[in-house]
Design an enzyme around this catalytic site. Structure first.
Site, mmCIF file in Angstrom:
data_model
loop_
_atom_site.group_PDB
_atom_site.id
_atom_site.type_symbol
_atom_site.label_atom_id
_atom_site.label_comp_id
_atom_site.label_asym_id
_atom_site.label_seq_id
_atom_site.Cartn_x
_atom_site.Cartn_y
_atom_site.Cartn_z
ATOM 1 N N GLY A 145 2.631 3.802 1.392
ATOM 2 C CA GLY A 145 3.120 4.074 2.739
ATOM 3 C C GLY A 145 3.588 5.506 2.902
ATOM 4 N N ARG B 206 4.045 13.324 -8.474
ATOM 5 C CA ARG B 206 4.156 12.347 -9.561
ATOM 6 C C ARG B 206 2.871 12.366 -10.381
ATOM 7 N NH1 ARG B 206 6.171 6.396 -7.970
ATOM 8 N NH2 ARG B 206 4.251 6.259 -6.763
ATOM 9 N N GLY C 298 0.837 -1.209 0.000
ATOM 10 C CA GLY C 298 0.000 0.000 0.000
ATOM 11 C C GLY C 298 0.859 1.240 0.000
ATOM 12 N N GLY D 69 6.842 7.845 6.267
ATOM 13 C CA GLY D 69 5.988 8.476 5.262
ATOM 14 C C GLY D 69 6.678 9.576 4.485
ATOM 15 N N ASP E 120 4.524 -4.998 -7.327
ATOM 16 C CA ASP E 120 3.885 -3.727 -6.959
ATOM 17 C C ASP E 120 4.484 -2.568 -7.741
ATOM 18 O OD1 ASP E 120 6.024 -4.673 -5.106
ATOM 19 O OD2 ASP E 120 6.010 -2.581 -4.494
ATOM 20 N N ASN E 121 5.597 -2.807 -8.403
ATOM 21 C CA ASN E 121 6.215 -1.750 -9.198
ATOM 22 C C ASN E 121 6.004 -1.984 -10.700
ATOM 23 O OD1 ASN E 121 7.109 -0.491 -6.889
ATOM 24 N ND2 ASN E 121 9.094 -1.514 -6.905
ATOM 25 N N LYS F 86 4.431 12.168 -3.375
ATOM 26 C CA LYS F 86 5.267 11.097 -2.826
ATOM 27 C C LYS F 86 6.134 11.683 -1.720
ATOM 28 C CE LYS F 86 8.539 7.585 -4.520
ATOM 29 N NZ LYS F 86 9.052 6.952 -5.740
#
Ligand code: AMP
Ligand code: MG
Length: 491
Positions: A96, A180, A94, A130, A256-257, A117
């Site tokens: 983060g 982003r 998720g 974070g 996830d990437n 980000k």
């Protein structure tokens, strides 16, 4: 009438659909305000294409928006849920440290995610703070923009702000936030999350959203979910071929990437290869070389198989038929990848049409380049401009023989020398973001607050196929380093 709910001074025009997905897919999360936002860099050209007003973005309110202190009008901030295989191991992840502000509808009617980000902790932060550091965020900015200019689908970078706060990593760093811009942030890992933690209805809702957003033609297909799978496979086959052709090493191809849109995402430990060596790995955490240059195509295939598995319940009512459809789709990937790569290599060598022997010709050249430790980018430039110096490659007798056969192959095609030159110039970049140049730019920006080195580099990287005289000095390979160049995740 343009789609979208808001029009305002900066030009934000959000129309947020992700937040209409079932609630398992996100948690509403406001960015955590920072002490003193300061704009470091703004991508004026990108801002304009998004319908945003550079003048407003450059003002204090722009910095406040990019820092998350005052999210733009129409933003509905949230953190996305996803899972993923990291180095082969399945994990719940998720966002983060990233927060999606919303989906901007551009003047040309495109829909893009705007994400901050490094915007603070979220329910998916696990042990993390974070936050992000200025160096890694500027690095992502430079490399993603260079990728875009090279013609490689990628997320983009709109802005970087510093936060006026420090973050603690191995050392203390200047805190920063990157804005982003992405076709979307749907990942293979989002589907893995749905498949593992959601209901079949959740999975279907996600697949429908992905189709609507990225593969609208799939909705018309006899089997839309199979068409979605095939669409993602096709785009990834094209994307990874482009990486290979440019000598780009992603470095952390966890599921996830890997995006559903077919864009490159997550510029952590990535780097461009100087000396041609298929076993090149830059990432300090990739000790086994899982994500080495030569492994990228098979790893992409592996990731896509994980994607296909998540879609099984939607592909067919009968489990066996589903499996069969998924396997057929997946088995097409290596061939599709290879044909994209071969097409690209032909263009790099100025070869038109297709001859059986082309592959042998290409592989022989690459074999010699590897043996002679030739610079990947510059070898193709040398071939383009008929230069034969600066590498032991050109002293080889085998190279003479190869060159003769390459010439004969070109003589057999009807295209003129000019057409060959044009193809080669457009396919072989003059400059890539070489690691020593990127480091030099970062050092000046982060350690000395001098942005000029980075600005010059960005300018040069923005027209990689210009082959201009100003680019000459940026094309030099780095002095040999010992130990080899290493990248870090920068998290
Ligand atoms: P990445 O290596 O960037 O793909 O990140 C892997 C996971 O770690 C993702 O879930 C990120 O959101 C999370 N993550 C990375 N850095 C941080 C951080 N500083 N704080 C919280 N989560 C993070
Ligand atoms: Mg990631």
């Amino acid at each position: 009438m343009k789609e979208g709910n808001f029009k305002n001074e900066a030009g934000w025009n959000f129309h947020n659909r992700y937040g209409e997905l079932p609630p398992v897919f996100y948690k509403r999360q406001m960015p955590e305000p920072v002490r003193e936002p300061r704009l470091v860099i703004l991508n004026g050209g990108l801002a304009e294409s998004l319908g945003l007003d550079n003048r407003v973005l450059q003002s204090k309110s722009g910095a406040e928006a990019f820092a998350g202190n005052e999210p733009p009008e129409g933003a509905e901030p949230l953190a996305q849920a996803y899972a993923g295989h990291q180095f082969g191991h399945f994990t719940m992840l998720g966002d983060g440290r990233a927060i999606l502000l919303g989906e901007q509808i551009t003047p040309s009617g495109e829909r893009v995610d705007i994400q901050l980000k490094g915007a603070g902790r979220t329910p998916y932060s696990r042990g993390g703070d974070g936050r992000a550091g200025l160096g890694p965020m500027l690095r992502e900015y430079m490399i993603s923009e260079a990728m875009h200019a090279l013609g490689i689908p990628t997320t983009r970078s709109l802005a970087v702000v510093t936060t006026g706060e420090s973050i603690i990593r191995e050392t203390e760093q200047t805190g920063a936030i990157l804005t982003r811009v992405a076709a979307s942030h749907l990942r293979v890992g989002t589907f893995q999350y749905a498949s593992r933690f959601g209901s079949e209805g959740d999975l279907r809702a996600l697949a429908d959203y992905a189709i609507e957003r990225h593969y609208p033609e799939a909705a018309e297909a006899e089997n839309p979910y199979l068409a979605l799978l095939q669409g993602v496979i096709k785009r990834q086959a094209s994307l990874v071929a482009k990486w290979q052709l440019a000598g780009f090493i992603h470095g952390v191809m966890n599921t996830d990437n890997m995006t559903i849109s077919g864009e490159t995402i997550d510029y952590g430990p990535c780097a461009f290869m100087d000396t041609f060596d298929p076993s090149t790995v830059f990432s300090s955490i990739d000790r086994q070389g899982r994500y080495a240059y030569a492994n990228q195509p098979p790893i992409a295939g592996w990731n896509l198989a994980r994607f296909a598995e998540t879609l099984l319940p939607l592909l067919h009512e009968e489990e066996e038929k589903s499996l069969q459809l998924a396997q057929e789709a997946i088995s097409a990937f290596p061939k599709q990848y290879h044909s994209n790569w071969l097409k690209g290599m032909r263009a790099k060598l100025g070869l038109f049409g297709e001859e059986e022997e082309d592959k042998v010709l290409i592989e022989e050249l690459l074999g010699m380049m590897h043996e002679q430790k030739a610079d990947y980018t510059n070898t193709f430039r040398d071939l383009t401009f008929d230069r034969r110096e600066g590498s032991s490659l050109y002293d080889l007798e085998q190279f003479d023989g190869w060159e003769k056969r390459w010439q004969e192959r070109k003589d057999r095609q009807k295209e003129s020398r000019e057409e060959v030159l044009k193809s080669m110039k457009n396919s072989n970049p003059a400059v890539i973001p070489r690691n020593h140049r990127v480091e030099e730019a970062l050092e000046a920006a982060v350690e000395r607050g001098d942005l000029s080195v980075m600005m010059n580099l960005l300018e040069v990287l923005s027209k990689p196929y210009a082959h201009s005289s100003e680019q000459e000095e940026y094309s030099a390979p780095p002095p040999p380093t010992d130990p080899p160049y290493r990248t870090f995740c920068g998290t």
